[in-house]
Design a protein around this motif. Structure first.
Motif, short mmCIF file in Angstrom:
data_model
loop_
_atom_site.label_atom_id
_atom_site.label_comp_id
_atom_site.label_asym_id
_atom_site.label_seq_id
_atom_site.Cartn_x
_atom_site.Cartn_y
_atom_site.Cartn_z
N PHE A 80 0.76 -1.29 -0.11
CA PHE A 80 0.06 -0.11 0.05
C PHE A 80 0.87 1.26 0.03
O PHE A 80 0.50 2.21 -0.67
N SER A 81 2.01 1.09 0.77
CA SER A 81 2.92 2.59 0.78
C SER A 81 3.64 2.64 -0.74
O SER A 81 3.59 3.69 -1.31
N THR A 82 3.71 1.72 -1.37
CA THR A 82 4.27 1.44 -2.85
C THR A 82 3.11 2.15 -3.61
O THR A 82 3.46 3.08 -4.72
N VAL A 83 1.94 1.83 -3.55
CA VAL A 83 0.63 2.43 -4.13
C VAL A 83 0.57 3.98 -4.00
O VAL A 83 0.70 4.78 -5.01
N GLN A 84 0.83 4.39 -2.91
CA GLN A 84 1.00 5.75 -2.55
C GLN A 84 2.07 6.45 -3.23
O GLN A 84 2.07 7.77 -3.85
N GLU A 85 3.08 6.05 -3.25
CA GLU A 85 4.49 6.65 -3.97
C GLU A 85 4.08 6.56 -5.60
O GLU A 85 4.42 7.54 -6.03
N LYS A 104 1.47 1.72 -15.77
CA LYS A 104 1.58 0.15 -15.93
C LYS A 104 1.96 -0.42 -14.22
O LYS A 104 1.54 -1.40 -13.93
N ARG A 105 3.06 0.21 -13.82
CA ARG A 105 3.57 -0.13 -12.59
C ARG A 105 2.47 0.12 -11.49
O ARG A 105 2.25 -0.92 -10.62
N LEU A 106 1.81 0.98 -11.72
CA LEU A 106 0.50 1.30 -10.57
C LEU A 106 -0.40 0.19 -10.79
O LEU A 106 -0.91 -0.15 -9.61
N VAL A 109 1.03 -2.81 -9.28
CA VAL A 109 1.09 -2.94 -7.50
C VAL A 109 -0.35 -3.14 -6.96
O VAL A 109 -0.45 -3.70 -5.98
N MET A 110 -1.32 -2.25 -7.90
CA MET A 110 -2.69 -2.08 -7.14
C MET A 110 -3.15 -3.74 -7.21
O MET A 110 -3.93 -4.31 -6.45
N LYS A 111 -2.65 -4.53 -8.34
CA LYS A 111 -3.08 -6.00 -8.46
C LYS A 111 -2.45 -6.77 -7.32
O LYS A 111 -3.16 -7.52 -6.61
N TYR A 164 -10.46 2.31 -10.68
CA TYR A 164 -10.95 2.11 -12.02
C TYR A 164 -12.25 2.78 -12.33
O TYR A 164 -12.79 3.02 -13.27
N LEU A 165 -12.72 3.23 -11.11
CA LEU A 165 -14.29 4.13 -11.15
C LEU A 165 -13.93 5.39 -11.46
O LEU A 165 -12.78 6.07 -11.47
N LYS A 166 -14.90 6.07 -12.13
CA LYS A 166 -14.79 7.59 -12.60
C LYS A 166 -14.27 8.24 -11.47
O LYS A 166 -15.02 8.25 -10.38
N GLY A 167 -13.25 9.19 -11.78
CA GLY A 167 -12.49 9.92 -10.81
C GLY A 167 -11.41 9.12 -10.14
O GLY A 167 -10.68 9.80 -9.49
N GLY A 168 -11.35 7.74 -10.31
CA GLY A 168 -10.38 7.11 -9.68
C GLY A 168 -8.99 7.39 -10.27
O GLY A 168 -9.01 7.85 -11.52
N ILE A 169 -7.94 7.07 -9.81
CA ILE A 169 -6.60 7.35 -10.38
C ILE A 169 -6.23 6.54 -11.64
O ILE A 169 -5.74 7.18 -12.50
N LEU A 170 -6.83 5.45 -11.65
CA LEU A 170 -6.45 4.47 -13.00
C LEU A 170 -7.52 5.02 -13.87
O LEU A 170 -7.05 4.96 -15.22
N TYR A 171 -8.59 5.23 -13.50
CA TYR A 171 -9.68 5.75 -14.70
C TYR A 171 -9.27 7.07 -15.30
O TYR A 171 -9.07 7.08 -16.70
#
Length: 660
Positions: A80-85, A104-106, A109-111, A164-171
């Motif tokens: 989780f710390s890596t996700v934030q970074e 790709k990395r994000l 890491v989320m997976k 992946y939801l609207k407004g999410g970081i990956l979306y």
């Protein structure tokens, strides 16, 4: 005594009671203190009992199981710390390829975070179940802490879906990639190495996030729009009917031919390469399907349908040449066309193309086979009044030359072969040349009919001479080579024959005046009565009448033939020379024979009967078939010369024969 004893006993009993009471109070205090100590001990015992229980769990064989549960939880926290970074890094990412790499990395890491949460949850749930089965109370602190951890892990497990939801970081990141993808596709240098690397990286990333379908849709829309803007041409929507003449749309046809070649060999060739380069790593069917959608929704179908509409315009010979040009264009791009527009998505393009080819072949054959009949239909028309080559003859011979040209003949042969093949008939080269011969045969029949319709024999000769000269001029042309040297030589002979016949028919009757109207002059041996002035006067009058008749006849012929034409300048010069050699010597000879009688005339008499002198006559004949402006100039010069000569004859009675 007894009372004293009794009193003593009472005192002793009072003292004893008092002493017992003091002991009771002391004992009561001791008891109170003991109760407090017992409570304290009891509390300590309870605490000791809890400590003993913890020590007992630590010392129990299940402690290792509990400690193993802590490791997955710690791993989740590190992920989780890596996700934030990475989220912070994504916001400040520089460059498309760097951004794609961070996305790709994000995503990876989320997976990992999601899978780590699942692993930790499974350990915790299994541990709680195991400890509960071994007797751990529900309110045990360890169990409570485990339950709190489960709630936190489940919250962390939702990080990836929420991204992946609207407004999410990956979306948002994937939307940004789609926007950049669209922007690059609009660039002029879209197929450069740098842009291609970017497009492939974006495609690969979007494909990994199940966004390929949307990506393909964006690609098709953008590239289709690019093609449509490149071919914003108005004629594609033009309606063409049988009332429209091919000359009215000639410019549109030429543009269409150019646009077809550009579209196939440049535009769609480029789009095909772009599709296969961009989508080469996402499946074999994607590039072909993508290109097919772009082609079917862009300008190629409009171009093909306009080509079919060309065949609907008015049916005439010029249309045949344009249809040959259209077919030639399609034939030139045939290999590239068949290679590019294959696959299910291009089925409509192929169908419309077959319709276009069918219309072109039928249109050409209908006109070509009817050409002799069209020439024959012109036979009732009148020939040119000036004896020139009829426009039909010059147009048809030029037309046949074009049909036999290096570009048109192979195309026409191929079309005839296709048409006959559809009718299960074998094509032979003689069919084409034989049909051209039939056209010329109809022209010859027309010329014979038109020549016969001329009541003026001389004009008929000029007419036939001009036409035979026209056919002689076909030497070293495609039509002349096809007809052969003997055919050309025959026309040369006919040309010369009619030229000679024209000179004879035009001037023969006029020259006969100079031979049939010779005056009878006296010889040196005649009697004096025969050489009287009366007879000489009669002779002069006869000469005057002859010259006047000749001048009048010459003027009539010259005026009548002044508007006739000899279309070949060299031939015109030869005919003029022939007329000069035929007319001038005879005229000069006549003057020389009777000049003595003419100069004996009274100088004051009217001598305008001598309108032409030999030099003036020669100038008139030499300019007979010159252009109108030159003829007018020569007429003025000739008139001036005649006037001077008339003046000399009037004023100089000693004019010698050399002056003639």
């Amino acid at each position: 005594m007894a009372e004293a004893k009794r009193l003593e006993r009472l005192k002793a009993m009072r003292s004893l009671l008092k002493s017992e009471m003091e002991k009771s109070e002391t004992f009561s205090l001791v008891l109170n203190k003991t109760g407090s100590k017992i409570k304290e001990i009891n509390h300590k015992l309870l605490s000791l009992e809890a400590d003993l229980k913890v020590e007992r769990w630590k010392a129990s064989p299940f402690s290792d199981h509990i400690r193993h549960t802590i490791a997955p939880i710690s791993a989740v926290l590190r992920v989780f710390s890596t996700v934030q970074e990475l989220e912070r890094s994504l916001v400040s990412s520089d460059g498309v390829l760097g951004y794609v790499s961070d996305v790709k990395r994000l995503g990876e890491v989320m997976k990992l975070l999601s899978s780590s949460c699942v692993l930790a949850l499974n350990w915790l749930e299994d541990t709680i179940e195991f400890l509960t089965e071994k007797g751990m109370p529900e309110d045990h602190p360890c169990g409570l802490r485990f339950k709190t951890s489960i709630e936190l892990l489940r919250e962390l497990q939702m990080t990836e879906p929420r991204a992946y939801l609207k407004g999410g970081i990956l979306y948002t990141a994937l939307k940004n990639l789609e926007t950049e993808f669209k922007r690059i596709l609009k660039e002029e240098q879209v197929l450069s190495k740098v842009n291609l690397r970017k497009l492939q990286a974006i495609i690969k990333r979007l494909h990994a996030h199940t966004r390929l379908k949307n990506c393909v849709s964006v690609y098709i829309k953008v590239r289709t729009t690019v093609i449509q803007k490149r071919f914003e041409i108005g004629y594609l929507e033009k309606t063409i009917t049988e009332a429209d003449n091919v000359h009215d749309i000639e410019g549109d046809i030429d543009q269409w031919r150019s646009h077809m070649e550009i579209a196939v060999r440049e535009t769609y060739e480029f789009e095909s390469k772009l599709c296969y380069d961009v989508f080469e790593d996402v499946g074999e069917d994607v590039p072909s399907r993508c290109f097919g959608e772009i082609a079917s929704n862009s300008v190629i179908l409009q171009l093909l349908r306009f080509g079919s509409r060309i065949s609907k315009c008015k049916k005439d010979p010029p249309k045949l040449l344009k249809l040959l040009d259209c077919f030639s264009t399609m034939d030139n791009i045939r290999i590239e066309f068949n290679r590019l527009f294959q696959g299910e998505q291009c089925s409509e393009i192929r169908r419309v193309t077959r319709e276009l080819i069918n219309n072109l072949v039928k249109g050409v054959c209908e006109i070509f086979w009817e050409l002799p009949c069209q020439v024959e239909l012109q036979r009732p028309n009148c020939p040119p009044l000036d004896g020139g080559v009829p426009r039909l003859v010059s147009v048809v011979t030029e037309y046949c030359n074009k049909l036999l040209g290096n570009n048109n003949k192979p195309t026409l042969s191929k079309i005839l072969e296709i048409d006959l093949g559809w009718k299960n008939t074998k094509y032979q080269d003689e069919l084409l040349t034989g049909h051209i011969y039939n056209i010329l045969r109809e022209i010859a029949l027309n010329l014979d009919a038109w020549s016969s319709s001329n009541k003026e024999t001389a004009l008929s000769c000029i007419f036939m001479m001009n036409n035979h000269s026209h056919f002689c001029g076909l030497r070293e042309t495609h039509l002349g080579e096809m007809m052969g040297e003997s055919w050309l030589n025959a026309h040369e002979q006919y040309r010369d024959y009619y030229a000679a016949l024209y000179v004879k028919e035009s001037w023969g009757n006029l020259l006969s005046l100079l031979t049939t109207n010779k005056p009878q002059t006296t010889s040196s041996s005649s009697s004096s009565s025969e050489s009287s002035p009366v007879k000489r006067k009669r002779a002069r009058e006869s000469i005057k009448r002859t010259l006047q008749a000749f001048s009048k006849g010459f003027d009539e012929i010259y005026t009548k033939q002044a508007n006739w034409v000899v279309e070949d300048d060299k031939l015109a010069w030869k005919i003029c020379q022939a007329m000069v050699k035929t007319v001038v010597p005879r005229y000069k000879s006549y003057l020389q024979s009777y000049i003595k009688l003419l100069v004996e005339e009274d100088p004051t008499s009217d001598s305008k009967h001598l309108y032409y002198n030999p030099k003036g006559l020669e100038m008139k004949l030499k300019t007979m078939f010159q252009k109108k402006e030159e003829t007018e100039k020569r007429d003025k010069e000739s008139h001036f010369v005649n006037k001077v000569m008339d003046l000399e004859i009037t004023q100089n009675s000693h004019l010698t024969l050399e002056a003639i």
